[in-house]
Design a protein around this motif. Structure first.
Motif, PDB file in Angstrom:
ATOM      1  N   SER A   1      -2.499   0.864  -4.492  1.00  0.00           N
ATOM      2  CA  SER A   1      -2.225  -0.495  -4.024  1.00  0.00           C
ATOM      3  C   SER A   1      -1.357  -1.219  -5.036  1.00  0.00           C
ATOM      4  O   SER A   1      -1.336  -0.871  -6.218  1.00  0.00           O
ATOM      5  CB  SER A   1      -3.531  -1.268  -3.814  1.00  0.00           C
ATOM      6  OG  SER A   1      -4.145  -1.584  -5.053  1.00  0.00           O
TER       7      SER A   1
ATOM      8  N   ASP B   1       0.845  -1.190   0.000  1.00  0.00           N
ATOM      9  CA  ASP B   1       0.000   0.000   0.000  1.00  0.00           C
ATOM     10  C   ASP B   1       0.879   1.238   0.000  1.00  0.00           C
ATOM     11  O   ASP B   1       1.893   1.293   0.699  1.00  0.00           O
ATOM     12  CB  ASP B   1      -0.908   0.018   1.226  1.00  0.00           C
ATOM     13  CG  ASP B   1      -1.808  -1.202   1.302  1.00  0.00           C
ATOM     14  OD1 ASP B   1      -2.283  -1.635   0.246  1.00  0.00           O
ATOM     15  OD2 ASP B   1      -2.014  -1.719   2.415  1.00  0.00           O
TER      16      ASP B   1
ATOM     17  N   ILE C   1     -10.249  -1.752  -0.091  1.00  0.00           N
ATOM     18  CA  ILE C   1      -9.017  -1.054  -0.464  1.00  0.00           C
ATOM     19  C   ILE C   1      -9.290   0.405  -0.812  1.00  0.00           C
ATOM     20  O   ILE C   1      -8.558   1.299  -0.356  1.00  0.00           O
ATOM     21  CB  ILE C   1      -8.295  -1.805  -1.587  1.00  0.00           C
ATOM     22  CG1 ILE C   1      -7.682  -3.090  -1.029  1.00  0.00           C
ATOM     23  CG2 ILE C   1      -7.218  -0.927  -2.242  1.00  0.00           C
ATOM     24  CD1 ILE C   1      -6.934  -3.921  -2.031  1.00  0.00           C
TER      25      ILE C   1
ATOM     26  N   GLU D   1      -1.055  -5.209  -5.592  1.00  0.00           N
ATOM     27  CA  GLU D   1      -1.469  -6.549  -5.176  1.00  0.00           C
ATOM     28  C   GLU D   1      -0.841  -7.562  -6.125  1.00  0.00           C
ATOM     29  O   GLU D   1      -1.380  -7.870  -7.184  1.00  0.00           O
ATOM     30  CB  GLU D   1      -2.994  -6.636  -5.188  1.00  0.00           C
ATOM     31  CG  GLU D   1      -3.650  -5.576  -4.304  1.00  0.00           C
ATOM     32  CD  GLU D   1      -5.118  -5.379  -4.626  1.00  0.00           C
ATOM     33  OE1 GLU D   1      -5.900  -6.323  -4.396  1.00  0.00           O
ATOM     34  OE2 GLU D   1      -5.463  -4.291  -5.131  1.00  0.00           O
TER      35      GLU D   1
END
Length: 338
Positions: free
Chosen positions: A247, A231, A261, A249
């Motif tokens: 973000s 993050d 999120i 991921e």
């Protein structure tokens, strides 16, 4: 715009386009513009075939601040420098979506700025009093910040104005086109994982939030991380809106509709800037898949009677490397055609 579904390529073969580009994201479109606008009166005819139009691609979801740190290649500095110069020119021309923005980058631990930031003429260290809450060191500089939806639209228009054409279709393999086009440029991003196929390509999902900008913020904020952090906090101004992030991921390649999120993104931005109003009444979410690879793939290989030029694997730095890579592709194309 010419719209066709590509079930076979007989009509395309009849056109005998000099160059066929696969992919209409920022890499494919920029490469197309570079080719159709090439000087010397020898610009090739260029056609782009893509499963998605530009506004539907992962490129449209990008936060898009100039940052080459999310890709790897020996020529990274050269490509980024070329792209920075082109964005400087485009900003001077008031090209849609392109602005040079002053701002602050900061980190939550004692880290040095990356060399490419320290080399900027606008770079200066930031005193602790100027840092947002929770950050311990930082620096200020000016770089291009790109509002991707209008930028991609303008790129597509510029490509077509230069004589380029587009069609919509899904390809099952590169073999479908290499038999029909003399030069194929593979700009498929995450799609290269299956199309080539290239097992070195892996996805990283990024999410951000677009909100109103009632206080008229004109400077950016970006959190500098070591690359392992999932993050990060950033605020990029685009006139009446702000792009908030973000973000990383790793390994995720599907869009997710949940609010967890996006809510966390807003919370981090409000914690860092408690005096600002982030108007989320018109809140929109964006999700994109970054095409990471251990190294950007920009190379040419023979394919039957023609050639494939691969131009993918730019990770989160596709916008930052787009013009530099497009210029190198154009150099290769003209060598092949000479």
């Amino acid at each position: 715009m010419m719209v066709r579904t590509v079930s076979n390529l007989e009509d395309m073969a009849a056109d005998r386009n000099d160059v066929l580009i696969i992919g209409a994201g920022v890499i494919g479109l920029t490469t197309g513009v570079q080719l159709v606008e090439s000087s010397g009166g020898s610009a090739p005819r260029v056609h782009i075939v893509a499963e998605q139009w530009a506004e539907e691609t992962n490129s449209a979801a990008a936060g898009a601040i100039f940052d080459p740190s999310h890709a790897q290649h020996d020529r990274l500095g050269d490509w980024a420098g070329r792209t920075a110069r082109r964005f400087g020119q485009l900003a001077g021309e008031h090209f849609p979506g392109v602005t040079l923005v002053d701002g602050l980058e900061a980190c939550r631990q004692q880290l040095r700025p990356p060399p490419y930031i320290e080399s900027l003429p606008t770079f200066r260290p930031c005193p602790p009093a100027e840092l947002p809450q929770g950050f311990v060191t930082g620096w200020r500089y000016r770089v291009p910040v790109i509002d991707m939806p209008p930028y991609l639209k303008a790129l597509r228009q510029r490509f077509e104005a230069g004589g380029g054409t587009l069609s919509r279709g899904r390809l099952g393999s590169l073999a479908e086109v290499t038999a029909e086009a003399g030069i194929v440029v593979n700009c498929t991003g995450i799609g290269a994982r299956d199309l080539v196929p290239d097992t070195q390509v892996h996805p990283s999902r990024g999410r951000l939030v677009v909100v109103g900008n009632p206080q008229g913020r004109k400077t950016f904020f970006a959190e500098y991380t070591t690359g392992e952090q999932h993050d990060m906090t950033y605020v990029f101004p685009h006139g009446a809106t702000l792009v908030l992030g973000g973000s990383m991921e790793k390994g995720e390649d599907a869009a997710m509709p949940d609010d967890e999120i996006p809510d966390a993104i807003l919370r981090r931005c409000r914690e860092a800037f408690p005096g600002e109003t982030f108007d989320d009444h018109a809140r929109r979410r964006r999700t994109g898949i970054r095409p990471h690879r251990p190294e950007v793939r920009l190379e040419v290989e023979p394919a039957g009677d023609g050639h494939i030029i691969h131009n993918y694997g730019h990770g989160g730095s596709g916008v930052t490397l787009s013009w530099g890579c497009a210029e190198q592709v154009a150099d290769i194309v003209f060598q092949l055609r000479s």
